[in-house]
Design a protein around this motif. Structure first.
Motif, PDB file in Angstrom:
ATOM      1  N   GLN A   1      -7.009   6.771  -0.313  1.00  0.00           N
ATOM      2  CA  GLN A   1      -6.396   7.621   0.713  1.00  0.00           C
ATOM      3  C   GLN A   1      -4.881   7.477   0.762  1.00  0.00           C
ATOM      4  O   GLN A   1      -4.225   8.147   1.552  1.00  0.00           O
ATOM      5  CB  GLN A   1      -7.000   7.307   2.092  1.00  0.00           C
ATOM      6  CG  GLN A   1      -6.684   5.927   2.631  1.00  0.00           C
ATOM      7  CD  GLN A   1      -7.777   4.920   2.333  1.00  0.00           C
ATOM      8  OE1 GLN A   1      -8.167   4.727   1.181  1.00  0.00           O
ATOM      9  NE2 GLN A   1      -8.266   4.267   3.354  1.00  0.00           N
ATOM     10  N   TYR A   2      -4.328   6.579  -0.056  1.00  0.00           N
ATOM     11  CA  TYR A   2      -2.893   6.320   0.008  1.00  0.00           C
ATOM     12  C   TYR A   2      -2.110   7.031  -1.083  1.00  0.00           C
ATOM     13  O   TYR A   2      -2.595   7.199  -2.197  1.00  0.00           O
ATOM     14  CB  TYR A   2      -2.607   4.820  -0.112  1.00  0.00           C
ATOM     15  CG  TYR A   2      -3.228   3.991   0.981  1.00  0.00           C
ATOM     16  CD1 TYR A   2      -2.821   4.131   2.306  1.00  0.00           C
ATOM     17  CD2 TYR A   2      -4.222   3.074   0.695  1.00  0.00           C
ATOM     18  CE1 TYR A   2      -3.387   3.372   3.319  1.00  0.00           C
ATOM     19  CE2 TYR A   2      -4.798   2.301   1.691  1.00  0.00           C
ATOM     20  CZ  TYR A   2      -4.380   2.464   3.004  1.00  0.00           C
ATOM     21  OH  TYR A   2      -4.942   1.706   3.992  1.00  0.00           O
ATOM     22  N   GLY A   3      -0.872   7.391  -0.735  1.00  0.00           N
ATOM     23  CA  GLY A   3       0.055   7.891  -1.741  1.00  0.00           C
ATOM     24  C   GLY A   3       0.895   6.718  -2.241  1.00  0.00           C
ATOM     25  O   GLY A   3       0.443   5.580  -2.269  1.00  0.00           O
ATOM     26  N   HIS A   4       2.138   6.996  -2.615  1.00  0.00           N
ATOM     27  CA  HIS A   4       3.020   5.929  -3.069  1.00  0.00           C
ATOM     28  C   HIS A   4       3.293   4.951  -1.934  1.00  0.00           C
ATOM     29  O   HIS A   4       3.453   5.355  -0.782  1.00  0.00           O
ATOM     30  CB  HIS A   4       4.349   6.519  -3.553  1.00  0.00           C
ATOM     31  CG  HIS A   4       4.238   7.192  -4.881  1.00  0.00           C
ATOM     32  ND1 HIS A   4       4.149   6.481  -6.061  1.00  0.00           N
ATOM     33  CD2 HIS A   4       4.171   8.501  -5.216  1.00  0.00           C
ATOM     34  CE1 HIS A   4       4.053   7.335  -7.065  1.00  0.00           C
ATOM     35  NE2 HIS A   4       4.057   8.574  -6.583  1.00  0.00           N
ATOM     36  N   ARG A   5       3.346   3.674  -2.291  1.00  0.00           N
ATOM     37  CA  ARG A   5       3.649   2.659  -1.280  1.00  0.00           C
ATOM     38  C   ARG A   5       4.635   1.637  -1.833  1.00  0.00           C
ATOM     39  O   ARG A   5       4.692   1.402  -3.037  1.00  0.00           O
ATOM     40  CB  ARG A   5       2.368   1.922  -0.871  1.00  0.00           C
ATOM     41  CG  ARG A   5       1.434   2.733  -0.003  1.00  0.00           C
ATOM     42  CD  ARG A   5       0.115   2.009   0.221  1.00  0.00           C
ATOM     43  NE  ARG A   5      -0.688   1.942  -0.984  1.00  0.00           N
ATOM     44  CZ  ARG A   5      -1.786   1.196  -1.112  1.00  0.00           C
ATOM     45  NH1 ARG A   5      -2.205   0.445  -0.124  1.00  0.00           N
ATOM     46  NH2 ARG A   5      -2.464   1.200  -2.251  1.00  0.00           N
ATOM     47  N   LEU A   6       5.401   1.081  -0.921  1.00  0.00           N
ATOM     48  CA  LEU A   6       6.196  -0.097  -1.261  1.00  0.00           C
ATOM     49  C   LEU A   6       5.665  -1.230  -0.392  1.00  0.00           C
ATOM     50  O   LEU A   6       5.522  -1.074   0.823  1.00  0.00           O
ATOM     51  CB  LEU A   6       7.688   0.122  -0.989  1.00  0.00           C
ATOM     52  CG  LEU A   6       8.551  -1.075  -1.392  1.00  0.00           C
ATOM     53  CD1 LEU A   6       8.648  -1.209  -2.912  1.00  0.00           C
ATOM     54  CD2 LEU A   6       9.953  -0.983  -0.794  1.00  0.00           C
ATOM     55  N   VAL A   7       5.327  -2.356  -1.047  1.00  0.00           N
ATOM     56  CA  VAL A   7       4.707  -3.472  -0.331  1.00  0.00           C
ATOM     57  C   VAL A   7       5.654  -4.666  -0.324  1.00  0.00           C
ATOM     58  O   VAL A   7       6.250  -5.003  -1.345  1.00  0.00           O
ATOM     59  CB  VAL A   7       3.378  -3.877  -1.011  1.00  0.00           C
ATOM     60  CG1 VAL A   7       2.746  -5.067  -0.297  1.00  0.00           C
ATOM     61  CG2 VAL A   7       2.419  -2.701  -1.029  1.00  0.00           C
ATOM     62  N   ILE A   8       5.797  -5.264   0.832  1.00  0.00           N
ATOM     63  CA  ILE A   8       6.604  -6.482   0.948  1.00  0.00           C
ATOM     64  C   ILE A   8       5.722  -7.570   1.544  1.00  0.00           C
ATOM     65  O   ILE A   8       5.102  -7.365   2.588  1.00  0.00           O
ATOM     66  CB  ILE A   8       7.820  -6.245   1.866  1.00  0.00           C
ATOM     67  CG1 ILE A   8       8.748  -5.211   1.218  1.00  0.00           C
ATOM     68  CG2 ILE A   8       8.562  -7.548   2.134  1.00  0.00           C
ATOM     69  CD1 ILE A   8       9.863  -4.763   2.118  1.00  0.00           C
ATOM     70  N   ASP A   9       5.622  -8.680   0.849  1.00  0.00           N
ATOM     71  CA  ASP A   9       4.904  -9.826   1.396  1.00  0.00           C
ATOM     72  C   ASP A   9       5.907 -10.904   1.770  1.00  0.00           C
ATOM     73  O   ASP A   9       6.725 -11.309   0.935  1.00  0.00           O
ATOM     74  CB  ASP A   9       3.912 -10.378   0.364  1.00  0.00           C
ATOM     75  CG  ASP A   9       2.633  -9.556   0.288  1.00  0.00           C
ATOM     76  OD1 ASP A   9       2.197  -9.055   1.345  1.00  0.00           O
ATOM     77  OD2 ASP A   9       2.074  -9.423  -0.815  1.00  0.00           O
ATOM     78  N   LEU A  10       5.831 -11.338   3.002  1.00  0.00           N
ATOM     79  CA  LEU A  10       6.637 -12.467   3.453  1.00  0.00           C
ATOM     80  C   LEU A  10       5.691 -13.655   3.556  1.00  0.00           C
ATOM     81  O   LEU A  10       4.800 -13.670   4.407  1.00  0.00           O
ATOM     82  CB  LEU A  10       7.242 -12.186   4.836  1.00  0.00           C
ATOM     83  CG  LEU A  10       8.117 -10.953   5.006  1.00  0.00           C
ATOM     84  CD1 LEU A  10       8.419 -10.745   6.488  1.00  0.00           C
ATOM     85  CD2 LEU A  10       9.420 -11.146   4.232  1.00  0.00           C
ATOM     86  N   TYR A  11       5.875 -14.619   2.659  1.00  0.00           N
ATOM     87  CA  TYR A  11       4.971 -15.775   2.655  1.00  0.00           C
ATOM     88  C   TYR A  11       5.635 -16.979   3.308  1.00  0.00           C
ATOM     89  O   TYR A  11       6.812 -17.261   3.052  1.00  0.00           O
ATOM     90  CB  TYR A  11       4.601 -16.160   1.217  1.00  0.00           C
ATOM     91  CG  TYR A  11       3.585 -15.238   0.605  1.00  0.00           C
ATOM     92  CD1 TYR A  11       2.246 -15.316   0.976  1.00  0.00           C
ATOM     93  CD2 TYR A  11       3.957 -14.287  -0.340  1.00  0.00           C
ATOM     94  CE1 TYR A  11       1.302 -14.468   0.419  1.00  0.00           C
ATOM     95  CE2 TYR A  11       3.016 -13.437  -0.899  1.00  0.00           C
ATOM     96  CZ  TYR A  11       1.698 -13.535  -0.517  1.00  0.00           C
ATOM     97  OH  TYR A  11       0.770 -12.696  -1.070  1.00  0.00           O
TER      98      TYR A  11
END
Ligand SMILES: [Zn+2]
Length: 444
Positions: free
Chosen positions: A129-139
């Motif tokens: 169901q998603y289009g383009h995404r930018l993912v940021i993980d803060l660990y």
């Protein structure tokens, strides 16, 4: 479009002309920026926060961090933000505030952070169901040392890892009435956790305890870090037609021959990783077969335990729900693939089936499923206790053989294998004599 606006302006008084010019300048900004940020989601988890930006086109971005105070700055070039940033970070422990500014078509987002974090930033291509995404993980910076908080465990407890499928960005399957698999799996997992922790000799460790995504590889490494003896992964099935129903139990496959259904499910797992936004890509099937071919003796043992528990869980599930398959199924799941931890994957029912979707959201049915899984696991570890475990210490029942009772009859009655019955009683043959006393492993 522009021409038409100009025509309208020509016929209107000055006041409206100014208004129209203001409008058209807003217009030109939006057409100037080729990309837009259409959604922002935050998924706080115990060891990280995931921030997901939905963008219309593949994102063109740069980022850097600043300290005193800690900030993360992301520049989206040629992009307009359409998302309200108010209250976005209100429930997140790591992100305090979002700010945005725009200049020369570029949107700059500034995230004010609680402290400094390890950072992963990656784009994701459209999936589901998603289009383009930018993912940021803060660990969190001490992540590798982090052990999931678990109840005090006493010597002899067997540790059961409970892996609620999907979560966060990855909803899993979605039912006709809009039920998300990720919610059902977590609800059942929490009920299972409760019954396991109430059982003397067992302790539960939750691999996922909230609405966030955990990479499939991370799931197994969390299980390993927490010294899990057995891992149960909980899912709900789906098909593209509403007909199929019933539960099934899966163990990792050893053979190259995979059923059609197994391939279908494994593909779904890959899709889930794409939806969830895994940083790494799951190894292709050829690789995983090779890895399995190279598996050592501990794998053989772990496979035996997996099948043993699978059979016991099926036996219990049969009592409370329809079964899609009445024998353990083979599947090459990443989450089951860690060679040192015996594990099963339980598909608790079909969320794509009308009645089962309703059942899966019903607390009483969820409790029954949890009880059945608990009882199945317990039965296995009572009849095949781990060395040094509490279950190993609670001994055997005794049974005096009566006329007409054979080894196979007793094995069936006490829910254990004939070979197990023979080995605990050190029998050399299948022959029994009347009056003979047998040791029967407790199966609860
Ligand atoms: Zn699933």
């Amino acid at each position: 479009m522009y021409q038409r606006i100009v025509l309208v302006i020509a016929r209107l008084p000055v006041f409206s002309v100014l208004f129209a010019i203001a409008l058209s300048s807003v217009f030109s900004v939006s057409t100037f920026a080729a990309n837009t940020i259409d959604g922002i989601r935050l998924w706080p988890a115990p060891e990280n926060t995931r921030i997901v930006f939905d963008v219309k086109e593949q994102p063109d971005y740069k980022f850097f961090t600043l300290s005193k105070p800690n900030r993360l700055v992301i520049d989206f070039s040629d992009t307009k933000n359409t998302v309200s940033l108010r209250n976005l970070a209100v429930n997140d422990p790591r992100v305090k505030l979002f700010r945005a500014s725009m200049s020369q078509g570029k949107t700059r987002l500034v995230l004010e952070l609680a402290k400094s974090y390890q950072l992963t930033v990656f784009p994701l291509a459209p999936a589901g169901q998603y289009g383009h995404r930018l993912v940021i993980d803060l660990y969190d910076e001490n992540r590798s040392k982090q052990i999931i908080a678990k109840p005090k465990q006493s010597a002899g407890d067997i540790i059961i890892g409970i892996d609620a499928g999907h979560g966060g960005e990855d909803p899993g399957s979605i039912g006709g009435k809009g039920t998300y698999e990720k919610k059902v799996t977590l609800a059942i997992a929490k009920k299972l956790q409760r019954v396991i922790n109430q059982e003397k000799g067992m302790k539960a460790v939750m691999i996922r305890s909230g609405d966030y995504y955990v990479d499939l590889n991370r799931r197994t490494s969390l299980a390993r870090d927490n010294h899990v003896d057995f891992l149960v992964s909980i899912h709900a099935d789906a098909f593209h037609t509403p007909g199929p129903n019933g539960a099934s139990v899966w163990v990792v496959t050893k053979s190259r021959a995979e059923s059609e259904l197994s391939r279908w499910l494994v593909n779904r797992e890959k899709k889930s990783e794409l939806l969830g936004g895994g940083g790494g890509v799951i190894k292709n099937t050829a690789d995983s077969h090779l890895a399995l071919a190279l598996a050592d003796m501990s794998k053989e043992h772990s496979l035996g335990v997996s099948f043993g528990v699978a059979n016991n869980v099926i036996k219990e599930l049969k009592k409370i729900t329809k079964m899609h398959k009445r024998t353990p199924q083979n599947g090459n799941f990443a989450v089951l693939k860690s060679s040192d931890i015996p594990s099963i994957l339980v598909e608790t029912g079909f969320i794509s089936n009308h009645d089962e979707e309703k059942n899966l959201t019903w607390s009483t049915h969820q409790q029954r499923l949890a009880n059945a899984i608990h009882q199945g696991i317990k039965n296995h570890f009572l009849s095949h206790p781990l060395t040094g475990s509490y279950f190993a210490s609670i001994g055997y029942k005794s049974h005096k053989v009566r006329s007409g009772e054979s080894l196979s009859v007793l094995a069936k009655r006490y829910n254990i294998s004939m070979s197990k019955l023979k080995s605990v009683n050190q029998l050399k043959s299948n022959a029994l004599r009347i009056g003979q006393t047998l040791k029967i492993p407790r199966t609860g």
